[in-house]
Structures are given as C-alpha cells and as structure tokens.
Design a protein around this motif. Structure first.
Motif, PDB file in Angstrom:
ATOM      1  N   SER A 188       0.827  -1.208   0.000  1.00  0.00           N
ATOM      2  CA  SER A 188       0.000   0.000   0.000  1.00  0.00           C
ATOM      3  C   SER A 188       0.859   1.254   0.000  1.00  0.00           C
ATOM      4  O   SER A 188       0.577   2.211  -0.726  1.00  0.00           O
ATOM      5  N   LEU A 189       1.918   1.253   0.818  1.00  0.00           N
ATOM      6  CA  LEU A 189       2.809   2.411   0.847  1.00  0.00           C
ATOM      7  C   LEU A 189       3.514   2.591  -0.498  1.00  0.00           C
ATOM      8  O   LEU A 189       3.679   3.712  -0.976  1.00  0.00           O
ATOM      9  N   ARG A 190       3.914   1.505  -1.094  1.00  0.00           N
ATOM     10  CA  ARG A 190       4.586   1.602  -2.402  1.00  0.00           C
ATOM     11  C   ARG A 190       3.634   2.126  -3.475  1.00  0.00           C
ATOM     12  O   ARG A 190       4.020   2.919  -4.327  1.00  0.00           O
ATOM     13  N   ILE A 191       2.372   1.694  -3.411  1.00  0.00           N
ATOM     14  CA  ILE A 191       1.387   2.202  -4.367  1.00  0.00           C
ATOM     15  C   ILE A 191       1.158   3.698  -4.128  1.00  0.00           C
ATOM     16  O   ILE A 191       1.086   4.479  -5.081  1.00  0.00           O
ATOM     17  N   MET A 192       1.071   4.099  -2.857  1.00  0.00           N
ATOM     18  CA  MET A 192       0.915   5.521  -2.556  1.00  0.00           C
ATOM     19  C   MET A 192       2.118   6.313  -3.060  1.00  0.00           C
ATOM     20  O   MET A 192       1.969   7.412  -3.595  1.00  0.00           O
ATOM     21  N   ALA A 193       3.307   5.752  -2.899  1.00  0.00           N
ATOM     22  CA  ALA A 193       4.510   6.433  -3.384  1.00  0.00           C
ATOM     23  C   ALA A 193       4.501   6.540  -4.901  1.00  0.00           C
ATOM     24  O   ALA A 193       4.854   7.579  -5.466  1.00  0.00           O
ATOM     25  N   ILE A 203       3.539   9.787  -9.861  1.00  0.00           N
ATOM     26  CA  ILE A 203       2.746  10.094 -11.056  1.00  0.00           C
ATOM     27  C   ILE A 203       2.132  11.484 -10.931  1.00  0.00           C
ATOM     28  O   ILE A 203       2.152  12.279 -11.876  1.00  0.00           O
ATOM     29  N   TRP A 204       1.592  11.794  -9.753  1.00  0.00           N
ATOM     30  CA  TRP A 204       0.986  13.102  -9.514  1.00  0.00           C
ATOM     31  C   TRP A 204       2.020  14.215  -9.693  1.00  0.00           C
ATOM     32  O   TRP A 204       1.755  15.226 -10.348  1.00  0.00           O
ATOM     33  N   LEU A 205       3.199  14.035  -9.112  1.00  0.00           N
ATOM     34  CA  LEU A 205       4.248  15.049  -9.250  1.00  0.00           C
ATOM     35  C   LEU A 205       4.698  15.183 -10.700  1.00  0.00           C
ATOM     36  O   LEU A 205       4.925  16.299 -11.188  1.00  0.00           O
ATOM     37  N   PHE A 206       4.842  14.065 -11.385  1.00  0.00           N
ATOM     38  CA  PHE A 206       5.265  14.101 -12.791  1.00  0.00           C
ATOM     39  C   PHE A 206       4.284  14.926 -13.622  1.00  0.00           C
ATOM     40  O   PHE A 206       4.680  15.847 -14.347  1.00  0.00           O
ATOM     41  N   PHE A 207       2.996  14.589 -13.534  1.00  0.00           N
ATOM     42  CA  PHE A 207       2.009  15.308 -14.340  1.00  0.00           C
ATOM     43  C   PHE A 207       1.802  16.743 -13.848  1.00  0.00           C
ATOM     44  O   PHE A 207       1.539  17.645 -14.655  1.00  0.00           O
ATOM     45  N   GLY A 208       1.935  16.965 -12.538  1.00  0.00           N
ATOM     46  CA  GLY A 208       1.860  18.329 -12.022  1.00  0.00           C
ATOM     47  C   GLY A 208       3.001  19.182 -12.555  1.00  0.00           C
ATOM     48  O   GLY A 208       2.804  20.342 -12.941  1.00  0.00           O
ATOM     49  N   LEU A 255      11.980  10.855  -9.918  1.00  0.00           N
ATOM     50  CA  LEU A 255      12.764  10.200  -8.858  1.00  0.00           C
ATOM     51  C   LEU A 255      11.883   9.287  -8.019  1.00  0.00           C
ATOM     52  O   LEU A 255      12.305   8.198  -7.625  1.00  0.00           O
ATOM     53  N   CYS A 256      10.653   9.739  -7.741  1.00  0.00           N
ATOM     54  CA  CYS A 256       9.726   8.893  -6.976  1.00  0.00           C
ATOM     55  C   CYS A 256       9.409   7.619  -7.733  1.00  0.00           C
ATOM     56  O   CYS A 256       9.351   6.536  -7.150  1.00  0.00           O
ATOM     57  N   LEU A 257       9.197   7.744  -9.036  1.00  0.00           N
ATOM     58  CA  LEU A 257       8.850   6.573  -9.830  1.00  0.00           C
ATOM     59  C   LEU A 257      10.043   5.640 -10.023  1.00  0.00           C
ATOM     60  O   LEU A 257       9.884   4.421 -10.122  1.00  0.00           O
ATOM     61  N   ARG A 258      11.229   6.225 -10.044  1.00  0.00           N
ATOM     62  CA  ARG A 258      12.442   5.407 -10.219  1.00  0.00           C
ATOM     63  C   ARG A 258      12.787   4.647  -8.948  1.00  0.00           C
ATOM     64  O   ARG A 258      13.197   3.509  -8.982  1.00  0.00           O
ATOM     65  N   GLY A 270      10.129   7.942  -3.086  1.00  0.00           N
ATOM     66  CA  GLY A 270       8.723   8.326  -3.159  1.00  0.00           C
ATOM     67  C   GLY A 270       8.069   8.352  -1.792  1.00  0.00           C
ATOM     68  O   GLY A 270       7.266   9.229  -1.489  1.00  0.00           O
ATOM     69  N   LEU A 271       8.428   7.392  -0.949  1.00  0.00           N
ATOM     70  CA  LEU A 271       7.889   7.378   0.405  1.00  0.00           C
ATOM     71  C   LEU A 271       8.370   8.593   1.193  1.00  0.00           C
ATOM     72  O   LEU A 271       7.611   9.196   1.946  1.00  0.00           O
ATOM     73  N   ALA A 272       9.637   8.955   1.018  1.00  0.00           N
ATOM     74  CA  ALA A 272      10.161  10.138   1.698  1.00  0.00           C
ATOM     75  C   ALA A 272       9.452  11.394   1.204  1.00  0.00           C
ATOM     76  O   ALA A 272       9.084  12.262   1.995  1.00  0.00           O
TER      77      ALA A 272
END
Length: 189
Positions: free
Chosen positions: A46-51, A56-61, A96-99, A104-106
């Motif tokens: 769940s945490l990994r999916i949230m990350a 994805i949100w940051l990328f598109f934002g 970086l979050c996606l990589r 991403g959790l941080a």
C-alpha cells in the motif's frame, strides 16, 4: 404538540432523496471495506502504491506547470519563468519517486508534513483575529496540526505506517457505515 423545525436535515431523508439507488451505496461501502482490508493486510504494498501515485501526480503536475509556462496568460515573464522552473523541479521529483519508491515514500512524508505544518500555521494566524471559544479551538487545532507535521518530518517511517493503519481502519469503518446505510435504505424503500 407543535412541530419544531430541526436545525439540520435528517441524513437518512437526504440520502433517500438522492438520485442514486441504494445498491450504489452498497457497492461503494463494499469497495471501501476491500480497500481497508487490502491496506491492512499488505501495508508495504500500500505504501509503495501511494509512493507510485505520488510520483505520477508530481510528474504530471510538473508537466502541467511547464506547459503553463509557455501559454499566453498575460502574466509577467518572470512568473512564466518561475512556473517553468518549479515545473521542472516537480517533474524531476516525480521521476525520482517513480524510479525509486523509497524516495517516493520520503517525498510522500514530506508532502504530508508540509501540508500539516502550513495548515497549522494558517490556523494559528487565523486565531489572531478570532475571539472566545473559536480562538481557543483554532489555536488547539493549529498546534496539533503543526505537531503532526513535525512528527512526520522527524519520524517518516513510523508516521507513514500510522497513516496506512489509519487509512485501513478509516476505510473499514466508512465502508461498514455505507453498507449499513444501504441496507437500511433498501428495507425502508
């Protein structure tokens, strides 16, 4: 005995008057229960999916800010430049979050922490102009929000674990309430 108007509408009457059938509320409740169980059974996933979703949100934002920097909006050149720079930084953060999902959790922890700290600060500033019990309530909620944000900054792993636990429990409770309301509406229809 005279009828006294209630200061708020009856929630069951309000839900019954909605244009959706009872079974849609039942499906929503069952999905919320499934989400709650999934989050509680597999907290790491769940945490990994949230990350990943944060990435994805940051990328598109970031992409949206970069595109906005080139659109003719009538804003100053400096504002367009700033939008482009912020967009690039946010886009890189998303990549970086996606990589690396640990990054991403941080980032997720920092987003929650920043949101709570800034919300708490806004409430404390709002308390300056308030009077009486409202002032005390704003100070208490603002201080608690800032404290929660600070805890997230200092202990992100523990905080994210707590977030997952609260999400799971909250989804289970909300889902059970929706299922109960749906069944009640079905019986009373």
């Amino acid at each position: 005995m005279t009828d006294v108007a209630q200061p708020w509408p009856d929630p069951v009457v309000e839900v019954r008057n909605q244009p959706f059938p009872w079974w849609m509320l039942l499906i929503s409740g069952l999905l919320a229960i499934a989400l709650g169980l999934t989050v509680l059974i597999w907290p790491d996933v769940s945490l990994r999916i949230m990350a990943a979703l944060t990435g994805i949100w940051l990328f598109f934002g970031g992409l949206a800010r970069i595109v906005a920097a080139f659109l003719p909006t009538g804003a100053s050149v400096g504002r367009h430049l700033l939008s482009g720079i912020v967009g690039i930084v946010v886009l890189i953060g998303g990549l970086l979050c996606l990589r690396n999902l640990v990054t991403g959790l941080a980032v997720l922890a920092v987003i929650f922490a920043t949101t709570w700290i800034l919300s708490g600060l806004a409430l404390l500033i709002g308390a300056v102009g308030a009077h009486g019990p409202m002032r005390a309530a704003l100070i208490i909620v603002g201080a608690l929000s800032m404290l929660a944000g600070t805890v997230f900054v200092l202990t992100p792993a523990l905080s994210l674990g707590t977030l997952v636990l609260m999400t799971g429990i909250g989804s289970l409770v909300t889902g059970a309430a929706e299922v109960g309301l749906a069944l009640y509406l079905r019986r009373s229809a």
